[in-house]
Motif scaffolding. Structure first.
Motif, PDB file in Angstrom:
ATOM      1  N   CYS A   2       0.859  -1.187   0.000  1.00 20.53           N
ATOM      2  CA  CYS A   2       0.000   0.000   0.000  1.00 20.53           C
ATOM      3  C   CYS A   2       0.892   1.232   0.000  1.00 20.53           C
ATOM      4  O   CYS A   2       1.763   1.378   0.859  1.00 20.53           O
ATOM      5  CB  CYS A   2      -0.922  -0.003   1.214  1.00 20.53           C
ATOM      6  SG  CYS A   2      -1.970   1.465   1.289  1.00 20.53           S
TER       7      CYS A   2
ATOM      8  N   CYS B 120       0.210   3.532   3.430  1.00 21.56           N
ATOM      9  CA  CYS B 120       0.629   3.164   4.791  1.00 21.56           C
ATOM     10  C   CYS B 120       1.811   2.198   4.816  1.00 21.56           C
ATOM     11  O   CYS B 120       2.283   1.842   5.899  1.00 21.56           O
ATOM     12  CB  CYS B 120      -0.542   2.563   5.552  1.00 21.56           C
ATOM     13  SG  CYS B 120      -1.053   0.946   4.934  1.00 21.56           S
TER      14      CYS B 120
ATOM     15  N   HIS C  77      -8.949  -2.544   5.836  1.00 23.92           N
ATOM     16  CA  HIS C  77      -7.718  -1.780   5.611  1.00 23.92           C
ATOM     17  C   HIS C  77      -8.064  -0.307   5.696  1.00 23.92           C
ATOM     18  O   HIS C  77      -8.505   0.292   4.718  1.00 23.92           O
ATOM     19  CB  HIS C  77      -7.118  -2.125   4.243  1.00 23.92           C
ATOM     20  CG  HIS C  77      -5.744  -1.550   4.063  1.00 23.92           C
ATOM     21  ND1 HIS C  77      -4.612  -2.170   4.509  1.00 23.92           N
ATOM     22  CD2 HIS C  77      -5.331  -0.372   3.531  1.00 23.92           C
ATOM     23  CE1 HIS C  77      -3.562  -1.417   4.244  1.00 23.92           C
ATOM     24  NE2 HIS C  77      -3.967  -0.310   3.662  1.00 23.92           N
TER      25      HIS C  77
ATOM     26  N   HIS D 227      -7.224   3.760   6.728  1.00 25.29           N
ATOM     27  CA  HIS D 227      -6.169   4.764   6.753  1.00 25.29           C
ATOM     28  C   HIS D 227      -6.571   5.952   7.604  1.00 25.29           C
ATOM     29  O   HIS D 227      -7.745   6.274   7.701  1.00 25.29           O
ATOM     30  CB  HIS D 227      -5.912   5.291   5.336  1.00 25.29           C
ATOM     31  CG  HIS D 227      -4.986   4.439   4.543  1.00 25.29           C
ATOM     32  ND1 HIS D 227      -4.539   4.804   3.304  1.00 25.29           N
ATOM     33  CD2 HIS D 227      -4.404   3.253   4.814  1.00 25.29           C
ATOM     34  CE1 HIS D 227      -3.727   3.869   2.840  1.00 25.29           C
ATOM     35  NE2 HIS D 227      -3.633   2.919   3.738  1.00 25.29           N
TER      36      HIS D 227
HETATM   37 ZN   LIG Z   1      -2.687   1.249   3.425  1.00 21.53          ZN
END
Ligand SMILES: [Zn+2]
Length: 88
Positions: free
Chosen positions: A40, A43, A61, A63
């Motif tokens: 990703c 992150c 998932h 953020h």
């Molecule tokens: Zn991420």
């Protein structure tokens, strides 16, 4: 960052990046184009995903605002057929 040891390095190889899965980006709900390890860009988490499966949904998932968008990039493709991707 994906890791390997001096003993497992021999199982990794550099390949041509002409295929779209090396340059395209993927996000929540997109279909995984090829099996492998994806990173990703927001992150830095890595996931292993199988071809044909969806990328993780938003509730799996998440953020912070600072991490921005979920953008998956392929970093290691796995040779699931054992044929070296048809490369000799
Ligand atoms: Zn991420």
């Amino acid at each position: 960052m994906a890791g390997y040891t001096s003993q497992t390095k021999k199982y990794l190889q550099s390949v041509a990046h002409s295929k779209e899965w090396w340059t395209d980006s993927y996000t929540i709900g997109d279909t995984v184009p090829v099996s492998g390890i994806y990173k990703c860009q927001g992150c830095n988490k890595e996931i292993t995903s199988n071809e044909g499966d969806p990328f993780p949904p938003q509730n799996k998932h998440q953020h912070t605002v600072l991490q921005g968008e979920v953008v998956w990039k392929l970093i290691v493709r796995t040779d699931t057929k054992g044929d070296n991707f048809g490369i000799k």
